[in-house]
Motif scaffolding. Structure first.
Motif, short mmCIF file in Angstrom:
data_model
loop_
_atom_site.label_atom_id
_atom_site.label_comp_id
_atom_site.label_asym_id
_atom_site.label_seq_id
_atom_site.Cartn_x
_atom_site.Cartn_y
_atom_site.Cartn_z
N SER A 578 0.85 -1.19 0.00
CA SER A 578 0.00 0.00 0.00
C SER A 578 0.89 1.24 0.00
CB SER A 578 -0.90 0.03 1.23
OG SER A 578 -1.78 -1.07 1.24
N ARG A 579 0.56 2.18 -0.87
CA ARG A 579 1.31 3.44 -0.88
C ARG A 579 1.01 4.25 0.37
NH1 ARG A 579 1.73 5.69 -6.49
NH2 ARG A 579 3.57 4.33 -6.39
N HIS A 580 -0.24 4.21 0.80
CA HIS A 580 -0.65 4.93 2.01
C HIS A 580 -1.26 3.94 3.00
CE1 HIS A 580 -0.28 8.73 -0.25
NE2 HIS A 580 -0.94 8.10 -1.22
N SER A 581 -0.93 4.08 4.25
CA SER A 581 -1.60 3.32 5.29
C SER A 581 -1.66 4.18 6.54
CB SER A 581 -0.89 1.99 5.58
OG SER A 581 0.46 2.20 5.93
N ALA A 582 -2.77 4.07 7.25
CA ALA A 582 -2.98 4.90 8.43
C ALA A 582 -3.82 4.15 9.44
CB ALA A 582 -3.64 6.22 8.05
N ALA A 583 -3.71 4.57 10.67
CA ALA A 583 -4.54 4.02 11.75
C ALA A 583 -4.91 5.15 12.69
CB ALA A 583 -3.78 2.92 12.51
N PHE A 584 -6.12 5.10 13.17
CA PHE A 584 -6.63 6.10 14.11
C PHE A 584 -7.24 5.35 15.28
CE2 PHE A 584 -10.40 8.40 15.63
CZ PHE A 584 -9.78 9.51 16.17
N ARG A 585 -6.89 5.75 16.52
CA ARG A 585 -7.38 5.04 17.70
C ARG A 585 -7.92 6.02 18.73
NH1 ARG A 585 -2.55 2.47 16.58
NH2 ARG A 585 -2.71 0.23 16.12
N LEU A 586 -9.01 5.62 19.34
CA LEU A 586 -9.54 6.30 20.52
C LEU A 586 -9.59 5.26 21.63
CD1 LEU A 586 -10.80 8.84 21.82
CD2 LEU A 586 -13.04 7.96 21.08
N SER A 587 -8.73 5.43 22.64
CA SER A 587 -8.63 4.46 23.72
C SER A 587 -9.30 5.00 24.97
CB SER A 587 -7.16 4.15 24.02
OG SER A 587 -6.50 3.65 22.88
N TYR A 588 -9.90 4.09 25.73
CA TYR A 588 -10.61 4.48 26.95
C TYR A 588 -10.18 3.59 28.10
CZ TYR A 588 -14.37 5.31 30.31
OH TYR A 588 -15.08 5.62 31.44
N TYR A 594 -13.63 -1.67 39.06
CA TYR A 594 -14.92 -2.14 38.57
C TYR A 594 -15.40 -1.19 37.47
CZ TYR A 594 -15.01 -5.29 42.55
OH TYR A 594 -14.71 -6.29 43.45
N GLY A 595 -14.54 -1.01 36.47
CA GLY A 595 -14.82 -0.06 35.42
C GLY A 595 -14.72 -0.67 34.03
N TYR A 596 -14.39 0.18 33.06
CA TYR A 596 -14.37 -0.20 31.65
C TYR A 596 -13.04 0.19 31.01
CZ TYR A 596 -19.47 -0.73 31.98
OH TYR A 596 -20.73 -1.13 32.32
N THR A 597 -12.62 -0.61 30.05
CA THR A 597 -11.55 -0.24 29.12
C THR A 597 -12.04 -0.58 27.71
OG1 THR A 597 -10.49 -2.42 29.30
CG2 THR A 597 -9.69 -0.68 30.77
N GLY A 598 -11.48 0.10 26.73
CA GLY A 598 -11.91 -0.19 25.37
C GLY A 598 -11.14 0.60 24.35
N GLU A 599 -11.42 0.30 23.08
CA GLU A 599 -10.73 0.98 21.99
C GLU A 599 -11.62 0.97 20.74
OE1 GLU A 599 -6.42 0.78 21.85
OE2 GLU A 599 -6.60 -0.02 19.83
N LEU A 600 -11.66 2.12 20.09
CA LEU A 600 -12.27 2.27 18.77
C LEU A 600 -11.14 2.59 17.81
CD1 LEU A 600 -14.91 2.64 17.00
CD2 LEU A 600 -14.69 5.08 17.53
N LEU A 624 -14.81 -3.35 23.76
CA LEU A 624 -15.14 -2.81 25.08
C LEU A 624 -15.08 -3.93 26.10
CD1 LEU A 624 -16.11 -0.30 26.70
CD2 LEU A 624 -18.45 -1.12 26.32
N THR A 625 -14.41 -3.67 27.23
CA THR A 625 -14.26 -4.67 28.29
C THR A 625 -14.77 -4.12 29.61
OG1 THR A 625 -12.31 -5.63 27.21
CG2 THR A 625 -12.64 -6.15 29.53
N LYS A 626 -15.61 -4.88 30.27
CA LYS A 626 -16.10 -4.56 31.60
C LYS A 626 -15.34 -5.39 32.63
CE LYS A 626 -18.70 -3.58 35.20
NZ LYS A 626 -18.50 -2.33 35.96
N HIS A 627 -14.82 -4.72 33.67
CA HIS A 627 -14.02 -5.39 34.70
C HIS A 627 -14.81 -5.45 36.00
CE1 HIS A 627 -10.33 -5.03 32.23
NE2 HIS A 627 -10.86 -3.87 31.85
#
Length: 664
Positions: A578-588, A594-600, A624-627
């Motif tokens: 690929s001439r161009h490749s990219a990635a975009f992440r939003l992490s939580y 007793y909370g949450y973690t996740g990634e889009l 999305l992960t619930k702990h």
């Protein structure tokens, strides 16, 4: 480049002024890129470290999912006639071929198939993710330190050492696979530690349309279904720690992997000289692979030096049976035509192969004044015995074997010249089929406490594999013969980069890699090929990665690679890149027990050259992960949320997944 992809880069443009936002400092991550422990900040080469926490937040069930979107790394798959064959995942770094990337697990080279279409293609599925502590991806040639096969870079998986008390039980289910896994480590028992882990995965069939005519004259009229079946994993990992002042340990590790998986290929017609015949119908390949890897590692350290020695043995045994339900060829055909077609499109074919790798290495790192010298040696032996090495004149089913041996010495210095300048010269001398000298020189210069300039030169090389030298393959309308006169591929790479800390930490790099003696298939006649050193290539590009904590819970990050890859011997673009490749992440991460973690995250490929066509696509994914404390977690997510489809690249199918993990 798509317009909406510009926005993340614009909003992340760095403001290095102290007053802009609170300053964030990169953690002092310790890595082994220099074959000695170093802070990531000091390593001149470009690298990425993926931690166990990163893998968990992403909900990754295997290594290919964990590595998805990594800067400079291409894990593309593709249709059966392509250079990314039969549903495996290639392992390409900065545009170099998959067989030009070195894959290591705790410093061990795993036995693997050794053609450019199969090398590294299936390795990512042979490790149990629950055992991983971190993954290090080193971009750029590392021949001076790691030797052959590292022209593109090095991907090393570091697994957890025994001794930390934990028991993990988990399950993962999705539209593509169901898995159950465990890991148990009772902690130190006196001077001993023992961890046992296992996994069983059931892969479901996912099909991709196949249409059109390839260069062999096959016209496809159906679907490919790659790699479905069952895989099993078992690891027994022991550690002896006498607890003396030199921190000496002895680690003995055994990994066992067994898979029986199938591929089915599209029905196809074959046209030649005005004649059209049925060539493939319900064509299916059933493959059984068993891999056993054992390693023994001794480590110790004093106030001034640290030393390591290891020995390992890895064996991959493969047996594959291919069946074809096509109609028998007409007896009215001329006998030589019918015999040729029977050879090209057999009703039944059995292939067997055993790949073995033996290795031993020792190194010592000595600190003296402002220097940290690392010196050592390595021995490596590869063998391959199988039906595809037997000459066509041998009885059907005959096997033949060959071996290769290499010996090497290497020396590296991590030199802290002053408070700002860090130099890293290295040299490797290797003897095998030919003698090779591989130097490298890296530099890190601190412009300020938070801005660094890095420059690196490195020579890479790849010795021709046993298959490339001695293969006699007649399979699926291809005949490929090896070439015992092949020379090693060699490359010279230069890269420079700036990296910074602050409100928006990041890095921008330029790399330039010139390759000569590139081994490629040479088309002799209609369906006959051989290998030859006929190509020169030039690959250059830009890499950018940025991140920004939005608040205590959300972090946004993005990466982009521009790659210009040319076959300079023919002045054409290199395929399958690929001439161009990219990635975009939003992490939580709400950082609550007793909370949450996740990634889009979204990955995008633009202008991907593949089998004579050009493609672009982006894939949107969420996890999305619930702990519930540290004892229980539940994960849910979806890959390819927008259901993008490119059959030729085996891209398609919206895939949901879920999982549950208990820790005791």
């Amino acid at each position: 480049m798509k317009p909406y992809y510009i926005l993340p880069f614009l909003c992340l443009l760095p403001d290095l002024s102290e007053a802009a936002m609170p300053s964030y400092t990169l953690p002092g991550i310790v890595v082994t890129a220099q074959r000695a422990e170093s802070e990531k900040k000091e390593v001149p080469q470009s690298m990425t470290v993926i931690t166990e926490k990163d893998i968990s937040r992403k909900g990754a069930g295997n290594l290919s999912e964990a590595l998805d979107g990594t800067l400079g790394l291409d894990l593309s798959s593709g249709a059966q006639s392509s250079s990314s064959a039969m549903g495996g995942h290639q392992l390409m770094v900065r545009g170099m071929n998959t067989n030009e990337t070195l894959f290591l697990s705790d410093g061990v080279r795993l036995a693997d198939e050794d053609t450019s279409q199969t090398k590294n293609m299936y390795l990512l599925s042979r490790l149990n993710p629950i055992d991983i502590d971190r993954i290090e991806i080193l971009r750029g040639p590392a021949g001076a330190l790691y030797g052959t096969d590292s022209m593109g870079g090095v991907l090393q998986v570091i697994t957890k050492k025994p001794g930390k008390t934990e028991t993990i039980l988990g399950t993962r289910f999705s539209a593509s696979e169901n898995s159950a896994y465990f890991r148990t480590d009772p902690g130190k028992m006196g001077h001993f530690g023992l961890a046992i882990s296992g996994r069983i995965s059931k892969y479901r069939p996912l099909s991709y349309g196949r249409q059109g005519t390839d260069e062999r004259g096959l016209t496809y009229t159906g679907k490919d279904t790659p790699l479905y079946g069952t895989a099993r994993y078992l690891t027994i990992d022991g550690l002896y720690d006498p607890g003396n002042k030199n921190h000496q340990t002895l680690r003995f590790k055994n990994d066992f992997f067994h898979e029986d998986r199938s591929l089915t290929f599209s029905d196809a017609l074959y046209g030649s000289r005005g004649m059209t015949i049925e060539a493939q119908k319900n064509d299916k390949s059933d493959t059984d692979r068993k891999e056993w890897t054992s390693s023994l590692t001794y480590e110790g350290m004093t106030n001034r030096n640290s030393y390591t020695g290891n020995m390992f043995y890895s064996r991959l045994k493969k047996e594959s049976i291919t069946t074809n339900d096509r109609a028998p060829f007409s007896p009215r055909m001329p006998s030589f035509v019918r015999n040729t077609l029977e050879t090209l499109f057999p009703l039944y074919e059995k292939e067997k192969g055993t790949y073995e790798t033996w290795g031993a290495s020792a190194k010592d790192t000595v600190s003296y004044d402002s220097h940290k010298f690392t010196f050592g040696g390595e021995y490596l032996k590869n063998t391959y015995t199988g039906t595809r090495l037997a000459d066509s004149s041998a009885p059907k089913g005959s096997e033949k074997g060959y071996s290769q041996e290499r010996h090497a010495l290497f020396l590296s210095d991590q030199w802290q010249v002053n408070g700002k300048l860090f130099l890293n010269p290295s040299l490797r001398i290797e003897n095998g089929d030919e003698s090779i000298t591989a130097p490298s020189l890296g530099m890190t210069y601190k412009l300020t406490d938070k801005i660094r300039f890095k420059a690196n030169y490195g020579r890479g090389y790849r010795s021709p594999s046993i298959s490339e030298k001695y293969l006699h393959l007649n399979h699926m309308a291809y005949r490929v013969d090896g070439n015992p006169d092949l020379k090693a591929e060699k490359s010279d790479n230069y890269d420079i980069s700036f990296e910074w800390e602050g409100p928006v930490p990041g890095r921008i790099s330029y790399f330039h890699n010139k390759v000569k003696n590139l081994i490629d298939t040479y088309h002799i006649t209609a369906n006959r090929y051989t290998y030859t050193n006929r190509k020169r290539a030039e690959l250059q590009g830009l890499e950018l990665e940025l991140s920004r904590p939005l608040n205590e819970k959300f972090t946004i990050s993005t990466s982009y690679t521009y790659l210009d890859a040319k076959d300079t011997s023919e002045d054409t673009r290199l395929e399958n890149r690929s001439r161009h490749s990219a990635a975009f992440r939003l992490s939580y991460d709400d950082k609550k027990d007793y909370g949450y973690t996740g990634e889009l995250w979204d990955t995008w490929k633009g202008s991907c050259a593949f089998d004579g066509n050009t493609y672009s696509c982006h894939l949107l994914n969420v996890s999305l992960t619930k702990h519930w404390g540290k004892d229980l977690s539940l994960s849910l997510g979806m890959y390819n949320m927008l259901d993008k489809e490119i059959d030729e690249l085996y891209v398609g199918h919206r895939v949901w997944f879920g999982g549950m993990e208990c820790r005791f």
